[in-house]
Design a protein around this motif. Structure first.
Motif, PDB file in Angstrom:
ATOM      1  N   ALA A 144       0.826  -1.207   0.000  1.00 54.15           N
ATOM      2  CA  ALA A 144       0.000   0.000   0.000  1.00 54.15           C
ATOM      3  C   ALA A 144       0.863   1.262   0.000  1.00 54.15           C
ATOM      4  N   GLY A 145       2.031   1.177   0.619  1.00 55.56           N
ATOM      5  CA  GLY A 145       2.908   2.343   0.688  1.00 55.56           C
ATOM      6  C   GLY A 145       3.428   2.771  -0.671  1.00 55.56           C
ATOM      7  N   GLN A 146       3.365   1.850  -1.648  1.00 49.96           N
ATOM      8  CA  GLN A 146       3.912   2.174  -2.966  1.00 49.96           C
ATOM      9  C   GLN A 146       2.844   2.615  -3.962  1.00 49.96           C
ATOM     10  N   LEU A 147       1.616   2.824  -3.486  1.00 54.04           N
ATOM     11  CA  LEU A 147       0.551   3.234  -4.385  1.00 54.04           C
ATOM     12  C   LEU A 147       0.519   4.754  -4.518  1.00 54.04           C
ATOM     13  N   SER A 148      -0.086   5.216  -5.619  1.00 50.77           N
ATOM     14  CA  SER A 148      -0.243   6.663  -5.786  1.00 50.77           C
ATOM     15  C   SER A 148      -1.363   7.145  -4.872  1.00 50.77           C
ATOM     16  N   GLY A 149      -1.448   8.457  -4.693  1.00 51.23           N
ATOM     17  CA  GLY A 149      -2.442   9.028  -3.790  1.00 51.23           C
ATOM     18  C   GLY A 149      -3.857   8.584  -4.105  1.00 51.23           C
ATOM     19  N   GLY A 150      -4.211   8.650  -5.406  1.00 50.29           N
ATOM     20  CA  GLY A 150      -5.568   8.285  -5.797  1.00 50.29           C
ATOM     21  C   GLY A 150      -5.850   6.807  -5.561  1.00 50.29           C
ATOM     22  N   MET A 151      -4.835   5.958  -5.818  1.00 50.02           N
ATOM     23  CA  MET A 151      -5.009   4.519  -5.608  1.00 50.02           C
ATOM     24  C   MET A 151      -5.144   4.198  -4.127  1.00 50.02           C
ATOM     25  N   LYS A 152      -4.328   4.881  -3.323  1.00 51.98           N
ATOM     26  CA  LYS A 152      -4.405   4.673  -1.874  1.00 51.98           C
ATOM     27  C   LYS A 152      -5.808   4.959  -1.385  1.00 51.98           C
ATOM     28  N   GLN A 153      -6.353   6.042  -1.952  1.00 56.43           N
ATOM     29  CA  GLN A 153      -7.662   6.462  -1.496  1.00 56.43           C
ATOM     30  C   GLN A 153      -8.742   5.469  -1.916  1.00 56.43           C
ATOM     31  N   LYS A 154      -8.579   4.911  -3.105  1.00 53.35           N
ATOM     32  CA  LYS A 154      -9.543   3.912  -3.543  1.00 53.35           C
ATOM     33  C   LYS A 154      -9.428   2.646  -2.703  1.00 53.35           C
ATOM     34  N   PRO A 158     -12.914  12.993   2.143  1.00 53.35           N
ATOM     35  CA  PRO A 158     -12.167  11.964   1.397  1.00 53.35           C
ATOM     36  C   PRO A 158     -11.337  12.555   0.268  1.00 53.35           C
ATOM     37  N   THR A 159     -11.700  13.720  -0.230  1.00 51.62           N
ATOM     38  CA  THR A 159     -11.001  14.222  -1.414  1.00 51.62           C
ATOM     39  C   THR A 159      -9.992  15.312  -1.086  1.00 51.62           C
ATOM     40  N   THR A 160      -9.803  15.589   0.214  1.00 54.51           N
ATOM     41  CA  THR A 160      -8.819  16.608   0.567  1.00 54.51           C
ATOM     42  C   THR A 160      -7.426  16.108   0.221  1.00 54.51           C
ATOM     43  N   GLY A 161      -6.693  16.900  -0.521  1.00 53.92           N
ATOM     44  CA  GLY A 161      -5.328  16.541  -0.864  1.00 53.92           C
ATOM     45  C   GLY A 161      -5.225  15.505  -1.972  1.00 53.92           C
ATOM     46  N   VAL A 162      -6.284  15.308  -2.732  1.00 51.61           N
ATOM     47  CA  VAL A 162      -6.236  14.342  -3.834  1.00 51.61           C
ATOM     48  C   VAL A 162      -6.302  15.134  -5.151  1.00 51.61           C
ATOM     49  N   ASP A 163      -5.605  14.655  -6.176  1.00 56.98           N
ATOM     50  CA  ASP A 163      -5.553  15.410  -7.423  1.00 56.98           C
ATOM     51  C   ASP A 163      -6.938  15.449  -8.088  1.00 56.98           C
TER      52      ASP A 163
END
Lengths: 368, 311
Positions: free
Chosen positions: B133-143, B162-167
């Motif tokens: 999980a540590g190697q996922l991108s921000g959006g993937m982590k969130q999903k 949930p969307t704070t700080g996500v692209d």
């Protein structure tokens, strides 16, 4: 309580432990380093005490007396025939710990069977060393007396037989103590960090909103670290046995069983701390302070509990290491069995369950 | 039908700070409800109380007819909660993270594989199932975080910012997933500081300083504004002219939105009149256009209205 949830937390903890191999190495190396450092540094063995002699007699008898001091591993003759004015500067510079002054009429006085006085000056700033020098000098003089007055009848001769640690090596006393100290410190640190780490990263909030019970979280956190604690205990004991040559006279199985109990107490202690602390740093500091200090000062690791004032003796009973020290020294040095130690094992279990109870109670299932 | 989340006279303070005061709110089954408000409005406190991580000081909160102060464990098993700072275990793989939460929430063993498959359908994370999980991108982590909160099929899904700080791309994707979940009948309560996300909700509540200023359908809320909003664009507006613009007679408020300004005037003031006044001040090219009020305009109008009433 569901075993499935506990098992899933245990599995997760093991993954954490093995993925983070750097921490794992630290967990294994730290006790080794500690036992080597402390094992060599903390010692009461007295060796190489330097002394000076003012021999005003300069006779064969006086030289014989001086030889009595130099013929052992404790004393090293450093200055011969110094002036009286030099004694104090030498003491103050800590070049010598003792001075022997043999009077001019030493031999004549001995031959004419009078009581002969020899002066002994001792630096007792360190009272242990001072007492040691005084006692050992008496012993040297006693031997000297026996040698020159062998015909004198009626001298009581003490024939000591030193039990359990015949060489009186302080390492045999300290290293088992270090086992107690290191096991407590490492185990308590492990669990206190394991919970606060999840608080810091925020994953605990996620676990908390699940239907999990505090006992399940705590059980899941304790069990994996018990195995790590046992691994640490084994390593420390191997070093004690083979590097420091501390004998293990009792049953290894009993050591393992009671060490397991002690590790459980230590882990519960770490949990209790982490339950009310928010960051890993604070948890580490609190654990260090509250395990190391009481263990060193009050458990009998260095200072005998018997010579403490009553209130401290009572407090020492509540310190896990007090009981484990008696257990581990008893088994290793005296080879005692469970029936001599069961009260201490019971005390440890009681402390462990109280700590675990407090940890579970304090472990809030909410964020307030 | 009873609302699935019902909040009555809820108050909560931390020491002397009142985080939430006398909050009343009903969230109906199956709706996508948004708690909108800036930082410190009391959104997180409200949400944490709903998911039983905090106890209310006073008032009552019911989730699916369960009392948050009594039926803690039952509520926890029917809600899915994604905290503001959702952290997965970075040293666990996607699969391990999902399995861990499935076990924690007593998902029947037989069903785990099926549910993971379904979650992978919308998250598209299946190809990365064994990645840490540590190697996922921000959006993937969130999903993944959302998948972990959905693994036990919660009745209510509660998401704290949930969307704070996500692209922006991932944010958009995330809202599409939420819409899908809603269409499957999951009630969703989501908080956000982004006013533009309010329009994606069925109903919203605008929160400010611990209380709800207004709630209802986003369209209904923007219709509440009985003033006209004009968008003014031109160069140097904010640096040079804003002080003079505020002085225009009849103007109700001036707000900067990026490099443009939103000017609020009473309906009576004609556009021509405003145009002339601005021409006097700017003496350069500009563009003035009447626009539909946004939720942000509503928010500003409500906050100003509140402070005026207070004075």
């Amino acid at each position: 309580m569901k075993t499935r949830r506990i098992v899933s937390i245990i599995t997760k903890e093991y993954i954490h432990i093995f993925r983070d191999w750097r921490s794992l190495i630290i967990i294994i190396l730290m006790p080794i380093l500690m036992i080597i450092l402390y094992g060599y540094a903390i010692t009461f063995d007295i060796k190489n005490l330097t002394f000076a002699v003012i021999d005003d007699a300069k006779t064969p008898e006086s030289r014989e007396l001086i030889r009595g001091f130099t013929e052992n591993r404790f004393f090293v003759l450093k200055y011969m025939d110094i002036k009286r004015g030099e004694i104090e500067p030498l003491f103050k510079k800590r070049f010598i710990q003792m001075v022997i002054v043999i009077p001019k009429d030493f031999s004549e006085s001995l031959i004419s069977n009078r009581v002969t006085k020899v002066q002994l000056l001792v630096d007792a700033a360190d009272s242990n060393v001072g007492t040691f020098i005084y006692n050992y000098s008496n012993r040297v003089i006693q031997l000297y007396n026996e040698k020159i007055n062998f015909k004198t009848p009626g001298i009581v001769n003490l024939k000591p037989r030193i039990l359990y640690n015949p060489d009186m090596k302080s390492v045999n006393f300290f290293v088992p103590g270090l086992v107690a100290l290191i096991l407590l410190l490492i185990s308590a640190l492990l669990t206190s960090i394991a919970i606060t780490r999840e608080k810091e990263t925020g994953t605990l909030e996620q676990i908390l909103v699940s239907p999990v019970h505090p006992i399940e979280i705590i059980g899941g956190k304790v069990i994996p670290y018990i195995t790590l604690g046992l691994l640490n205990g084994t390593i420390i004991l191997l070093f004690a046995r083979f590097l420091f040559k501390v004998p293990i006279n009792g049953s290894l199985f009993l050591i393992a069983a009671l060490a397991l109990l002690y590790i459980f107490v230590a882990l519960s202690f770490g949990l209790m701390i982490s339950a009310s602390v928010k960051t890993q740093l604070v948890a580490m500091l609190e654990t260090l302070m509250s395990t190391v200090l009481p263990t060193i000062m009050l458990s009998g690791l260095i200072f005998p509990v018997a010579s403490m004032p009553l209130p401290l003796r009572i407090i020492s009973k509540a310190i896990p290491a007090t009981h484990f020290l008696i257990i581990i020294r008893g088994i290793m040095l005296k080879g005692v069995g469970f029936w001599e130690l069961w009260q201490h094992a019971a005390a440890l279990s009681a402390i462990g369950f109280v700590l675990l109870f407090i940890a579970t109670k304090r472990f809030k299932m909410t964020l307030e | 039908m009873l609302p699935i989340i019902s909040i009555k006279n809820f108050s909560k303070s931390f020491g002397k700070t009142k985080a939430v005061e006398n909050l009343n709110l009903d969230i109906e089954k199956g709706e996508l409800f948004g708690l909108i408000g800036p930082d410190g409005a009391g959104k997180t406190t409200t949400i944490r109380t709903i998911v039983t991580l905090m106890a209310p000081d006073s008032g009552e909160i019911y989730v699916n007819n369960l009392d948050v102060s009594k039926d803690i464990r039952k509520i926890r098993s029917i809600t899915g909660y994604m905290p503001q700072r959702f952290s997965l275990y970075p040293d666990l793989s996607i699969n391990q993270n999902l399995n861990f939460f499935a076990n924690l929430f007593d998902v029947p063993k037989k069903e785990i594989a099926g549910r993971k498959k379904r979650l992978f359908q919308f998250s598209n994370l299946e190809p990365f199932a064994n990645r840490l999980a540590g190697q996922l991108s921000g959006g993937m982590k969130q999903k993944l975080a959302l998948s972990c909160t959905l693994i036990h099929n919660p009745v209510v899904l509660i998401l704290d910012e949930p969307t704070t700080g996500v692209d922006p791309v991932s944010r958009n994707e995330f809202w599409i997933i939420l819409k899908e979940l809603k269409s499957e009948g999951v009630t969703i309560l989501v908080s956000t500081p982004y006013m533009d996300e309010a329009l994606k909700c069925d109903r919203i509540a605008i929160m400010h300083e611990g209380s709800v200023l207004a709630h209802g359908k986003p369209e209904a809320l923007t219709a509440l504004i009985d003033n006209n909003i004009y968008k003014l664009t031109g160069s140097g507006l904010i640096n040079k002219y804003i002080d003079s613009i505020v002085q225009i007679t009849g103007i109700l408020s001036v707000q900067s939105f990026g490099d443009s300004l939103h000017l609020t005037f009473p309906k009576l003031t004609s556009e021509q009149e405003i145009n002339d006044k601005i021409k006097d001040i700017l003496k350069q090219n500009f563009m003035l256009k009447q626009i539909e009020p946004t939720i942000e305009d509503v928010f500003i109008a409500l906050v100003e209205g509140k402070s005026q009433n207070g004075n």
